[in-house]
Design a protein around this motif. Structure first.
Motif, PDB file in Angstrom:
ATOM      1  N   UNK A  89       0.824  -1.199   0.000  1.00 49.54           N
ATOM      2  CA  UNK A  89       0.000   0.000   0.000  1.00 49.54           C
ATOM      3  C   UNK A  89       0.862   1.254   0.000  1.00 49.54           C
ATOM      4  N   UNK A  90       1.919   1.252   0.818  1.00 51.63           N
ATOM      5  CA  UNK A  90       2.808   2.411   0.860  1.00 51.63           C
ATOM      6  C   UNK A  90       3.530   2.569  -0.473  1.00 51.63           C
ATOM      7  N   UNK A  91       3.903   1.459  -1.094  1.00 52.46           N
ATOM      8  CA  UNK A  91       4.565   1.527  -2.393  1.00 52.46           C
ATOM      9  C   UNK A  91       3.691   2.182  -3.448  1.00 52.46           C
ATOM     10  N   UNK A  92       2.405   1.861  -3.446  1.00 47.23           N
ATOM     11  CA  UNK A  92       1.474   2.494  -4.398  1.00 47.23           C
ATOM     12  C   UNK A  92       1.342   3.990  -4.111  1.00 47.23           C
ATOM     13  N   UNK A  93       1.302   4.347  -2.835  1.00 56.29           N
ATOM     14  CA  UNK A  93       1.233   5.754  -2.464  1.00 56.29           C
ATOM     15  C   UNK A  93       2.486   6.490  -2.931  1.00 56.29           C
ATOM     16  N   UNK A  94       3.648   5.862  -2.783  1.00 57.95           N
ATOM     17  CA  UNK A  94       4.901   6.465  -3.228  1.00 57.95           C
ATOM     18  C   UNK A  94       4.888   6.718  -4.736  1.00 57.95           C
ATOM     19  N   UNK A  95       4.407   5.741  -5.496  1.00 54.66           N
ATOM     20  CA  UNK A  95       4.331   5.900  -6.947  1.00 54.66           C
ATOM     21  C   UNK A  95       3.381   7.038  -7.310  1.00 54.66           C
TER      22      UNK A  95
END
Length: 108
Positions: A1-7
Motif C-alpha cells: 500500500x505504501x509503495x502504491x502511495x509512493x508511486x
C-alpha cells in the motif's frame, strides 16, 4: 500500500513541476501523514495478532508528527523542509534499524 502511495506521489511531482515546487511542503506533509497513519494501523493489527508492534507504532507516530510540523510551517520553504526531512529520515532510519534487530532477535 505504501509503495502504491509512493508511486502516486512521484507521478504528481513529475507531472506538475511548477506547481510541485510551490506546494512541495504540503504534498510531502500529506504523504508523511498517510504513511504514518498506515504504520499506526499496521501496528494495531500486529498487536491484535500478538506480534511486536511498538517500533512500527513509533515510526508511524514519528511520521504523523513530522507531517503536522511541516503543515504548521509551510511558508518557511525548502530550507525547513530539507532540515526537517533530514531529521525525519535519520530518526526513521534509527527506528527501522532497531525494529530490524528486535525482530531478528525474536525470530532467532
Amino acid at each position: 500500500l505504501v509503495g502504491l502511495l509512493d508511486i502516486f506521489v512521484g507521478v504528481i511531482f513529475v507531472g506538475n513541476l511548477g506547481v510541485t515546487a510551490a506546494s512541495i511542503p504540503v504534498i510531502f506533509a500529506l504523504w508523511c501523514l498517510a504513511v504514518g497513519i498506515i504504520q499506526v494501523v499496521t501496528a494495531y493489527q500486529m498487536s491484535k495478532l500478538g506480534a511486536s508492534w511498538k517500533w512500527t507504532s513509533v515510526a508511524g507516530i514519528l511520521g504523523i508528527l513530522f507531517a503536522f510540523l511541516i503543515l504548521a510551517y509551510p511558508s518557511i520553504g525548502a530550507f525547513t523542509l530539507t532540515a526537517l526531512m533530514g531529521l525525519y529520515v535519520i530518526l526513521y532510519g534509527v527506528v527501522e534499524i532497531i525494529e530490524y534487530f528486535y525482530f531478528r532477535k525474536i525470530s532467532a
